[in-house]
Motif scaffolding. Structure first.
Motif, PDB file in Angstrom:
ATOM      1  N   LYS A   1      -3.844   3.915   0.245  1.00 32.08           N
ATOM      2  CA  LYS A   1      -4.360   3.744   1.577  1.00 32.08           C
ATOM      3  C   LYS A   1      -5.468   4.548   1.832  1.00 32.08           C
ATOM      4  O   LYS A   1      -5.499   5.732   1.129  1.00 32.08           O
ATOM      5  CB  LYS A   1      -3.210   4.005   2.821  1.00 32.08           C
TER       6      LYS A   1
ATOM      7  N   LEU B   1      -4.027   0.240  -4.601  1.00 33.76           N
ATOM      8  CA  LEU B   1      -3.058   0.380  -3.935  1.00 33.76           C
ATOM      9  C   LEU B   1      -3.117   1.489  -2.803  1.00 33.76           C
ATOM     10  O   LEU B   1      -2.057   1.503  -1.709  1.00 33.76           O
ATOM     11  CB  LEU B   1      -1.488   0.668  -4.697  1.00 33.76           C
TER      12      LEU B   1
ATOM     13  N   ALA C   1       0.880  -0.892  -0.088  1.00 34.07           N
ATOM     14  CA  ALA C   1       0.040  -0.025   0.081  1.00 34.07           C
ATOM     15  C   ALA C   1       0.809   1.318  -0.247  1.00 34.07           C
ATOM     16  O   ALA C   1       2.035   1.200   0.610  1.00 34.07           O
ATOM     17  CB  ALA C   1      -0.990  -0.076   1.214  1.00 34.07           C
TER      18      ALA C   1
END
Length: 335
Positions: A241, A239, A106
């Motif tokens: 966050k 990907l 992430a």
């Protein structure tokens, strides 16, 4: 990744030889880097966004590029910012797999600059431009069909579709017909050769070469740029966050339309439910992004004067919410 460290200042001047990317300050402002965060520069090129992010905060940047010729610039940047910059060779549409390969699942931000770079345009041997004669190649990476392959093998109807859809060229059929007639005599293998064929059937306007749209269309077709953009947007969604930021700079209407539709749908500005999904399932989709700007951000007069390439640039940016990423089938329908 290794702990964040300050760059080795003795190397910085060499690293700054990379050109400043279009709307660079605006991209950095949208991504708002902070110490300890991890960013992806999905279209590394000359490293302008990567360097600006590394300068702005004690963050880490992963550059991605399918063009092996960027390795030298990437090595210089890695020397200037030890343990804070790393280049991965590949396509930004494959970001999740590429980053998983180096232990990252992430990230806090993704920057994308869509289209051909000024460096590629300036290399005649790459075949992107008709300003200097070169082989009719146009590949951003090393494999796959070249522009010459397409020009010499596709039917007249297929060529016309490429020029009309990807180049928005009104004279697409006439150009395709002229190419098919010319290749009966000999294969078309040089950029100037193709540009001259197009110029015989397209009336130019002041400041714009008649072959501009044709070359754009071929480049997009050779590199599957719109498909790659769609995959890249979906990859960034997976990907990022919660609170992660996405900034995308595009240079023509086809690219910008894909980005706008993606962010409008993901932010709830357009209906999210697919007509091919049961109503209950479609209703579960919550906005995965919130827009950072009301519309597109465009360059100011000073930047356009310093860099004419910036004239058509548009930046769209958004922040990731905590909602799950939408399924990939939505990307196909929304495009």
């Amino acid at each position: 990744m290794s702990p964040v460290e300050r760059p080795a200042h003795g190397h910085e001047k060499a690293a700054r030889a990379a050109h400043l990317s279009v709307l660079c300050a605006e991209v950095v402002a949208a991504l708002a880097p902070r110490a300890g965060e991890v960013f992806v520069d999905g279209t590394f090129g000359a490293g302008g966004y990567s360097m600006a992010l590394l300068d702005a905060a004690e963050c880490q940047v992963i550059g991605i590029d399918r063009d092996p010729s960027v390795r030298g610039r990437a090595d210089r940047l890695a020397a200037a910012y030890p343990r804070r910059f790393h280049l991965v060779e590949g396509r930004f549409g494959d970001m999740p797999d590429l980053l998983a390969g180096i232990g990252i699942e992430a990230v806090d931000g993704v920057a994308l600059d869509i289209g051909v770079s000024s460096m590629q345009l300036d290399q005649p041997e790459r075949g992107f431009s008709f300003q200097q004669d070169g082989p009719l190649d146009m590949r951003m990476g090393g494999g796959g069909e070249t522009a010459a392959d397409i020009v010499n093998s596709r039917s007249e109807a297929e060529l016309a579709d490429i020029f009309f859809i990807y180049g928005e060229e009104r004279r697409a059929r006439a150009i395709a017909r002229a190419i098919v007639m010319a290749r009966l005599e000999k294969p078309i293998t040089r950029t100037r050769e193709l540009a001259e064929i197009v110029a015989r059937v397209v009336r130019g306007v002041p400041g714009i070469h008649p072959a501009t749209r044709t070359f754009q269309a071929l480049r997009i077709a050779v590199n599957d740029e719109l498909g790659e953009l769609k995959r890249g947007l979906a990859a960034a969604e997976k990907l990022l966050k919660p609170e992660g930021r996405l900034a995308v700079v595009s240079f023509h209407s086809l690219e910008d339309r894909v980005v706008k539709r993606f962010l409008d749908r993901r932010s709830g500005k357009q209906a999210g439910a697919s007509r091919h999904l049961p109503a209950a399932k479609g209703a579960e989709r919550r906005p995965s992004f919130s827009l950072l700007h009301k519309g597109a951000v465009t360059p100011g007069e000073a930047e356009i004067a310093a860099n004419p390439r910036a004239r058509s640039a548009k930046l769209r940016a958004a922040k990731r919410t905590a909602a799950p990423a939408w399924p990939d089938d939505d990307m196909r329908e929304a495009a």
